[in-house]
Design a protein around this motif. Structure first.
Motif, PDB file in Angstrom:
ATOM      1  N   HIS A 357       0.793  -1.304   0.086  1.00 20.12           N
ATOM      2  CA  HIS A 357      -0.070   0.000  -0.115  1.00 20.12           C
ATOM      3  C   HIS A 357       0.810   1.187  -0.108  1.00 20.12           C
ATOM      4  O   HIS A 357       0.534   2.303  -0.460  1.00 20.12           O
ATOM      5  N   PRO A 370      -3.623   6.945 -10.028  1.00 17.54           N
ATOM      6  CA  PRO A 370      -3.950   5.905  -8.842  1.00 17.54           C
ATOM      7  C   PRO A 370      -4.484   4.579 -10.038  1.00 17.54           C
ATOM      8  O   PRO A 370      -4.026   3.629  -9.657  1.00 17.54           O
ATOM      9  N   PRO A 408     -10.266   3.613  -4.891  1.00 20.18           N
ATOM     10  CA  PRO A 408      -8.609   3.915  -4.941  1.00 20.18           C
ATOM     11  C   PRO A 408      -8.452   4.415  -6.504  1.00 20.18           C
ATOM     12  O   PRO A 408      -7.238   4.804  -6.545  1.00 20.18           O
ATOM     13  N   ILE A 412      -5.540   6.571  -4.018  1.00 17.51           N
ATOM     14  CA  ILE A 412      -4.945   5.484  -4.029  1.00 17.51           C
ATOM     15  C   ILE A 412      -4.756   4.713  -2.663  1.00 17.51           C
ATOM     16  O   ILE A 412      -4.827   3.725  -2.419  1.00 17.51           O
ATOM     17  N   THR A 413      -4.513   5.543  -1.301  1.00 22.56           N
ATOM     18  CA  THR A 413      -4.787   5.062  -0.254  1.00 22.56           C
ATOM     19  C   THR A 413      -6.090   4.327   0.150  1.00 22.56           C
ATOM     20  O   THR A 413      -5.993   3.648   1.248  1.00 22.56           O
ATOM     21  N   ALA A 414      -7.186   4.542  -0.474  1.00 23.08           N
ATOM     22  CA  ALA A 414      -8.281   3.718  -0.119  1.00 23.08           C
ATOM     23  C   ALA A 414      -8.037   2.118  -0.195  1.00 23.08           C
ATOM     24  O   ALA A 414      -8.866   1.493   0.336  1.00 23.08           O
ATOM     25  N   THR A 415      -6.992   1.813  -0.935  1.00 27.39           N
ATOM     26  CA  THR A 415      -6.641   0.356  -1.019  1.00 27.39           C
ATOM     27  C   THR A 415      -6.321  -0.098   0.561  1.00 27.39           C
ATOM     28  O   THR A 415      -6.553  -1.362   1.068  1.00 27.39           O
TER      29      THR A 415
END
Length: 620
Positions: A357, A370, A408, A412-415
């Motif tokens: 991540h 992303p 994400p 991208i940090t939603a992963t």
């Protein structure tokens, strides 16, 4: 894998863990699906990133571990489990395309959404055991594994410093037989070391360009990929010109030359930059932000958190070097060179699963969108390594899936906001992992509140002034060797006259290290508790101080802790024929001492006879 002899390297520790049998216990815990689990369900109304594009409000049905259908308002059999994913995003299970696998690493990886690890150097015997369990359907709660097994290097080259007995390539003429031997061991692809240490101011032997080319050709003769470890642009160019299929690091030493990306593109190669370990190599702990992230922290155990907060020693040019790495990735991406997400876990600042991540975040910082970062951890590595059964969400493929809250493709940090993970339709045991971390926190609190071992107040372990090998507290000193792992190493401990600084005596450790097992060891083990290998609370101490002298062979200090899963942290020791005082902090070994179960002074790494002595061992 980065070179730095001053930092304990956890691959060696893991190999030791395997040797003492703990890995077998970990593997036995990775069971098949419970009776009655059909691995059949349907996910409704998800935002789906299918490995290539985004689909809105889509259903995905899974039957017996495979994706059956993707579409809207899918019809399923009555009684099929339904999961409402409205507002959430469904992704293919993630790849980590550069790891070093050990112990429970694959189980840990799955908890954080990594369903496939591409290992770049590990014990091929361990790999074989994992493969067998996978084939037997006994590895559902651990990431799938593909591995390079034993790497290709030269005598005293990178890869030989971690305690494994490594076969070495003698000349280009031996390339085919060498590669064939690796394939016979089970290597899925060939990993080549092309590294002279210059990037960190060292000088170590490495392969010649002709040897690299010969190994690549030999791999291609067997229709296998050949990937190359590099850390400088000079070696990166040479590797690409030698027809490497991929680079498994990016360089930091200089900015990318104007024609570098075009050269890589021309040769149809891919790059696994490993930006997480690049960042840690500059002295910045790449994983520290992961430990602080509330979406991830409930699943990060204490040893993992400690390693994520570590970094390699900072160099003066660190900031500039990392900027070079980011610039190289940016220009490669602009030239449409395939970029694969990989972390080089478990180097300092990284860990299996969770570090992917951070890698995705750094790839976005380097210039990928992303969505392009998601590609780098799904369909791109699947395509590069010929794994056509995964990396996308499409009918007939494995149901390796990751469900996250949020989007994400825009953040991208939603992963990191993981709701569920499935490997071939079997759901990862995230609730159990979270409960285990919470239990560990409670145990740590209780351990820190427990009294220290009787007699440990002064911190003196042994000064050997009484003519015996006795310790001032704990269960004392004993011999430890690899006999428990099928090795043939031997050791003897005895009191000898003449210690450090003119003292009366010292503890002499002598014996023979055998090459019967790759992870051979032999030495003296101190148990700080009254019962061998039971944890003792020594959190009031911050370091171990001792004197040592020897015969010039490699020696190591190992610390065993309960919270570390009894996997030792390792510090290499510089030992000469003259007495030398050494201080090693607990923090350098990734512990605060609250559950210290053993201290081992050991020979290892080179077969043959050895003799060394220690004196005035104390905790302070």
């Amino acid at each position: 894998m980065r070179i730095n002899s001053s930092v304990p390297f956890r691959v060696l520790a893991a190999i030791t863990l395997i040797a003492i049998g703990c890995s077998a216990r970990v593997l036995r815990a990775q069971t098949a699906a419970p009776a009655g689990e059909t691995r059949t369900f349907v996910i409704r109304n998800a935002r789906v990133f299918d490995g290539e594009k985004l689909l809105s409000s889509t259903d995905v049905s899974v039957e017996k571990g495979l994706i059956k259908a993707v579409g809207k308002n899918l019809k399923v059999a009555p009684g099929t489990k339904e999961i409402d994913a409205s507002g959430d995003t469904l992704l293919p299970g993630l790849f980590d395309s550069h790891t070093h696998t050990w112990a429970n690493a694959l189980e840990q990886a799955l908890i954080f959404g990594v369903t496939t690890e591409l290992d770049m150097f590990s014990d091929y015997k361990f790999d074989a055991e994992v493969r067998k369990r996978e084939a037997d359907g006994q590895n559902l709660h651990a990431a799938d594994l593909r591995s390079a097994g034993t790497l290709v290097t030269v005598a005293k080259g990178h890869g030989t410093e971690y305690g494994l007995s490594i076969p070495i390539l003698a000349s280009p003429a031996d390339a085919q037989s060498f590669v064939d031997a690796r394939l016979a061991e089970g290597s899925d692809y060939i990993k080549i070391i092309y590294e002279d240490g210059s990037a960190i101011g060292r000088s170590i032997p490495t392969l010649t360009k002709d040897e690299v080319a010969a190994v690549i050709s030999a791999a291609h003769n067997r229709k296998k990929l050949a990937v190359v470890h590099i850390t400088t642009q000079f070696f990166a160019r040479n590797a690409i010109e030698a027809n490497a299929d991929g680079l498994v690091h990016i360089f930091e030493d200089v900015p990318p030359a104007p024609d570098f990306a075009a050269l890589v593109k021309q040769h149809h190669a891919f790059v696994i930059p490993t930006l997480t370990v690049d960042e840690s190599s500059t002295g910045v702990a790449s994983g520290a932000s992961l430990v602080a992230d509330e979406r991830l922290s409930p699943y990060i155990d204490a040893p993992t958190a400690a390693n994520l907060k570590k970094a390699f020693p900072r160099r003066v040019e660190s900031k500039e070097n990392f900027a070079n790495a980011l610039a190289a990735v940016r220009t490669l991406h602009t030239s449409r060179v395939p970029i694969l997400a990989g972390t080089d876990a478990p180097n300092p600042g990284t860990a299996h699963g969770v570090s992917i991540h951070r890698e995705l975040e750094l790839l976005v910082e380097a210039g990928l969108t992303p969505t392009e970062a998601l590609l780098s951890a799904t369909s791109v590595p699947a395509r590069a390594f010929g794994l056509d059964d995964r990396g996308r969400i499409a009918p007939g493929l494995r149901a390796d899936l990751l469900l996250v809250k949020g989007d994400p493709s825009t953040d991208i940090t939603a992963t990191r906001n993981i709701l569920a993970v499935w490997k071939t339709g079997a759901e990862a045991r995230r609730a159990e992992a979270r409960a285990a971390v919470e239990k560990e926190k409670q145990e740590i609190a209780a351990a820190k509140a427990s009294p220290p071992p009787a007699g440990s107040e002064s911190g003196l372990v042994s000064n050997f002034e009484d003519g015996t090998t006795a310790a001032k507290f704990g269960a004392g000193w004993s011999v430890s060797t690899d006999l428990t792992a099928g090795g043939k190493s031997t050791a003897e401990i005895k009191w000898v006259a003449g210690g450090a600084e003119g003292s009366k005596g010292a503890l002499q450790i002598s014996g023979m290290v055998s090459d019967a097992v790759a992870y051979a060891w032999a030495g003296a083990f101190f148990s700080p508790s009254s019962a061998p290998f039971e944890p003792a609370n020594l959190s009031s101490k911050k370091a171990i101080r001792f004197w040592i002298r020897g015969d010039g062979h490699p020696y190591r200090l190992m610390f065993f802790t309960k919270s570390g899963g009894y996997m030792p942290a390792v510090q290499n020791l510089a030992v000469t024929t003259e007495w030398k005082e050494i201080v090693v902090t607990f923090s350098a070994l990734g512990t605060d001492g609250h559950d210290l179960s053993g201290i081992l002074f050991t020979a290892g790494g080179l077969p043959g006879s050895f003799q060394f002595a220690i004196d005035n061992v104390r905790l302070e």
